[in-house]
Design an enzyme around this catalytic site. Structure first.
Site, short mmCIF file in Angstrom:
data_model
loop_
_atom_site.label_atom_id
_atom_site.label_comp_id
_atom_site.label_asym_id
_atom_site.label_seq_id
_atom_site.Cartn_x
_atom_site.Cartn_y
_atom_site.Cartn_z
CE LYS A 100 -12.00 11.27 11.17
NZ LYS A 100 -11.21 11.97 12.23
CG ASP B 215 -12.36 12.62 -3.38
OD1 ASP B 215 -11.29 12.93 -3.95
OD2 ASP B 215 -12.64 13.00 -2.23
CD GLU C 67 -2.94 1.28 2.21
OE1 GLU C 67 -3.72 2.25 2.22
OE2 GLU C 67 -3.02 0.34 3.02
CE LYS D 64 -4.35 26.28 -6.76
NZ LYS D 64 -3.45 27.31 -6.15
CD GLU E 282 -14.77 5.86 0.34
OE1 GLU E 282 -15.52 5.31 -0.49
OE2 GLU E 282 -13.91 5.25 0.99
CG ASP F 196 10.20 8.29 -3.24
OD1 ASP F 196 9.00 8.09 -3.47
OD2 ASP F 196 11.01 8.65 -4.12
CG ASP G 97 -1.91 15.80 -3.11
OD1 ASP G 97 -2.75 16.41 -3.79
OD2 ASP G 97 -1.19 16.34 -2.26
#
Length: 246
Positions: free
Chosen positions: A224, A188, A77, A156, A226, A129, A152
């Site tokens: 939370k 989302d 993950e 923009k 989501e 990383d 993330d």
């Protein structure tokens, strides 16, 4: 209210850096580094559990049999956040081992506390990383799957090149998967969902068993983050691709 002091784990040097020093020209990163003070329980979790549950970065391939003590398939993950979903999935899907990667120290230490306090033995954690971990420590064809939940979105337009899911990264994930392994992403942000679908569809060696967006896996908990998105009428998109058998 007294501000909590920031903690520097000088006796655990591998927690000091999330990528090699003097390595400022990385083509892709898997993260945005955030800082913050830690609660006492988080500091204590590092002292008590780091040596057992955490794997330091190093330029040598990981031996999953040695790390987990068994030969169960391993899911990686990338960016587990605060780790609540990670812990729940691991407890409910004990037929898999989980390697969780997160550079955000607060989230990393919170999941470490949960894992250590409840004794979840099929999770190991890394704070580094993910791109470097994949390149330097994961054998090709060795992972059963990837979970990348709500990365993330960089909404923009001028920042979209910073998004994690890009062609080079997709190719790297595919190379590390064993035949039949999967990549499971959620977001989302519809624009990012479309990008994920496009990038993975164009990646050699992957196929989409759904032909488009995938149904929600019943074993993936609602976070939370989501729930907050749903309250704002954001649509959750699920992307699932599998590595070809041949």
């Amino acid at each position: 209210m007294k501000e909590r002091p920031k903690v520097v784990f000088e006796d655990i040097p591998e927690l000091q850096f999330v990528e090699p020093e003097a390595d400022g020209n990385r083509r892709i990163h898997s993260y945005v580094l955030r800082t913050g003070a830690l609660h006492t329980f988080q500091v204590e979790a590092v002292r008590k559990y780091y040596s057992h549950y955490c794997v330091p970065y190093g330029k040598q391939l990981l031996d999953f049999q040695e790390i987990f003590g068994n030969d169960r398939p391993v899911i990686m993950e990338i960016g587990f956040g605060m780790g609540q979903s990670t812990a729940r999935i691991a407890k409910e899907r004990e037929q898999f081992n989980y390697l969780g990667v997160e550079v955000f120290l607060s989230g990393f230490t919170k999941l470490l506390a949960t894992v250590g306090d409840t004794g979840i033995e099929n999770i190991r954690l890394m704070r580094f990383d993910a791109v470097r971990i994949l390149e330097d420590m994961i054998s090709d064809g060795s992972l059963a799957g990837f979970h990348i939940f709500f990365p993330d979105p960089w909404p923009k337009k001028k920042h979209r090149k910073r998004r994690l899911i890009q062609p080079d990264f997709a190719a790297l994930l595919t190379r590390k998967l064993r035949a039949g392994g999967y990549i499971y992403c959620t977001t989302d942000w519809q624009d990012y969902a479309d990008q994920m679908l496009s990038v993975f569809s164009a990646t050699k060696g992957l196929h989409n068993p759904y032909g488009g967006f995938a149904p929600t896996r019943p074993w993936r908990p609602t976070t939370k983050y989501e729930r907050r998105g749903r309250d704002l009428d954001y649509e959750i998109s699920e992307v699932w691709f599998e590595k070809d058998q041949s």
